[in-house]
Design a protein around this motif. Structure first.
Motif, PDB file in Angstrom:
ATOM      1  N   UNK A  12      45.715  30.158  49.500  1.00 60.58           N
ATOM      2  CA  UNK A  12      44.934  29.568  50.502  1.00 60.58           C
ATOM      3  C   UNK A  12      44.050  30.292  51.412  1.00 60.58           C
ATOM      4  N   UNK A  13      44.428  31.527  51.825  1.00 63.27           N
ATOM      5  CA  UNK A  13      44.095  32.321  52.968  1.00 63.27           C
ATOM      6  C   UNK A  13      42.651  32.862  52.314  1.00 63.27           C
ATOM      7  N   UNK A  14      42.901  33.505  51.032  1.00 62.93           N
ATOM      8  CA  UNK A  14      41.754  34.158  50.171  1.00 62.93           C
ATOM      9  C   UNK A  14      40.818  33.233  49.814  1.00 62.93           C
ATOM     10  N   UNK A  15      40.924  31.899  49.589  1.00 59.36           N
ATOM     11  CA  UNK A  15      40.140  31.172  49.248  1.00 59.36           C
ATOM     12  C   UNK A  15      38.974  30.698  50.512  1.00 59.36           C
ATOM     13  N   UNK A  16      39.799  30.861  51.509  1.00 60.93           N
ATOM     14  CA  UNK A  16      38.883  30.625  52.967  1.00 60.93           C
ATOM     15  C   UNK A  16      37.873  31.652  53.236  1.00 60.93           C
ATOM     16  N   UNK A  20      36.618  37.231  49.075  1.00 55.68           N
ATOM     17  CA  UNK A  20      38.079  37.122  48.579  1.00 55.68           C
ATOM     18  C   UNK A  20      38.296  36.110  47.691  1.00 55.68           C
ATOM     19  N   UNK A  21      37.683  35.063  47.439  1.00 55.31           N
ATOM     20  CA  UNK A  21      37.853  34.059  46.601  1.00 55.31           C
ATOM     21  C   UNK A  21      38.283  34.467  45.211  1.00 55.31           C
ATOM     22  N   UNK A  22      37.754  35.711  44.732  1.00 56.73           N
ATOM     23  CA  UNK A  22      38.264  36.036  43.378  1.00 56.73           C
ATOM     24  C   UNK A  22      39.838  36.319  43.430  1.00 56.73           C
ATOM     25  N   UNK A  23      40.036  36.698  44.292  1.00 56.49           N
ATOM     26  CA  UNK A  23      41.684  37.064  44.361  1.00 56.49           C
ATOM     27  C   UNK A  23      42.199  35.809  44.376  1.00 56.49           C
ATOM     28  N   UNK A  25      41.492  32.903  43.104  1.00 56.91           N
ATOM     29  CA  UNK A  25      41.471  32.318  41.590  1.00 56.91           C
ATOM     30  C   UNK A  25      42.487  33.229  40.800  1.00 56.91           C
ATOM     31  N   UNK A  26      42.750  34.574  41.084  1.00 58.83           N
ATOM     32  CA  UNK A  26      43.463  35.465  40.122  1.00 58.83           C
ATOM     33  C   UNK A  26      45.072  35.040  40.367  1.00 58.83           C
ATOM     34  N   UNK A  27      45.548  34.536  42.025  1.00 54.15           N
ATOM     35  CA  UNK A  27      46.811  34.269  42.247  1.00 54.15           C
ATOM     36  C   UNK A  27      46.847  32.974  41.267  1.00 54.15           C
ATOM     37  N   UNK A  28      46.062  32.087  41.541  1.00 56.87           N
ATOM     38  CA  UNK A  28      46.424  30.802  40.945  1.00 56.87           C
ATOM     39  C   UNK A  28      46.632  31.011  39.455  1.00 56.87           C
TER      40      UNK A  28
END
Length: 293
Positions: A12-16, A20-23, A25-28
């Motif tokens: 959630x934090x990296x998507x905000x 960092x949105x790439x990370x 997606x990688x976590x998901x």
């Protein structure tokens, strides 16, 4: 991976944070690959909330599409359907997005095209009338849309590669390298790109948005092929570093070369031809008196 709530919070934090949105997606993708849809859906839901916010507030659905795409492609890999199918499913979905979704608003697109035309001086050089300028602007708009979508597809694939690498480091050391070196697109996929180019040249310019997107899986397959060949031939890693330097400095030409290599690999399977023949065990010699009474 030890605590689901940490994975949810990190996604959630990296998507905000857009950079960092790439990370996210990688976590998901990592949780989906390792723990399956039940746990992966919880992380996806947490990462999708910032994506929905950006979509509603800034008309930017790229974060939401990235986390959903990562989950879909992770499910394909989890079911052992291979990187080739994952790349092609992602590419077909991205091509549909490139054709149907407009990323730039009309005013911004007009400004960018106007600056570009002024820089290269096309209007005066080729004496373009008003109608020709309008058609050129429309064509460039489709091309820009395809390039933006292609970059987003590259980021999505990068997040999936990162997730698979994380999974390999944690649970299967060396597995990612084997998978990445073996990436090869099926034979039928090598027909799609030339066919779309022929249709664009014949007047179906609305398909121009799909062309940059269709280049992406072949670019990834070309890079994987080079890695695989270097591993087979045991070449020095210095040359791999040189490849990425050239890819950065001479991007259009190197990308085109890698795409052409990937197309050729779909036809002739270059790795199979370069692989050393399997070693045969030494034949057993029979004794001179073998079989005698």
């Amino acid at each position: 991976m030890k605590n689901p709530s940490r994975a949810i919070g990190a996604a959630a934090v990296t998507a905000l944070i857009p950079v960092l949105s790439l990370f996210s997606s990688a976590i998901v993708a990592l949780v989906w690959l390792r723990m399956g849809p039940a746990q992966g859906a919880k992380v996806l839901l947490a990462a999708a909330i910032p994506g929905v916010y950006y979509w509603l507030s800034a008309s930017s659905p790229d974060v939401l599409l990235a986390v959903i795409g990562a989950a879909v492609l992770a499910e394909i890999l989890r079911n052992n359907q291979g990187w080739g199918r994952a790349l092609l499913v992602g590419t077909l979905a991205a091509a549909l997005v490139a054709i149907t979704v407009k990323w730039l608003d009309d005013d911004l697109q007009t400004q960018i095209i106007g600056v570009l035309l002024d820089q290269v001086d096309l209007v005066e050089r080729y004496d373009l009338n008003t109608f020709d300028q309008q058609q050129l602007a429309i064509t460039l708009g489709w091309l820009f849309n395809g390039v933006i979508t292609a970059v987003q597809l590259l980021m999505l694939i990068a997040s999936l590669l990162l997730a698979r690498w994380w999974q390999s480091v944690l649970y299967n050391p060396g597995g990612f390298q084997f998978e990445f070196h073996a990436i090869r697109l099926p034979l039928w996929s090598s027909v799609c790109l030339p066919l779309v180019l022929i249709l664009v040249a014949s007047g179906q310019t609305w398909l121009l948005s799909a062309v940059p997107v269709l280049l992406v899986p072949h670019l990834i397959a070309g890079i994987a092929l080079v890695h695989g060949v270097f591993a087979i031939k045991k070449y020095n890693s210095f040359w791999l570093g040189l490849l990425y330097v050239l890819l950065f400095l001479a991007q259009p030409y190197m990308s085109l070369l890698l795409v052409l290599i990937a197309l050729a690999d779909s036809l002739i399977d270059i790795r199979h031809r370069l692989a050393p023949p399997p070693s045969t065990p030494p034949s057993l010699k029979k004794d001179d008196d073998d079989g005698e009474a």
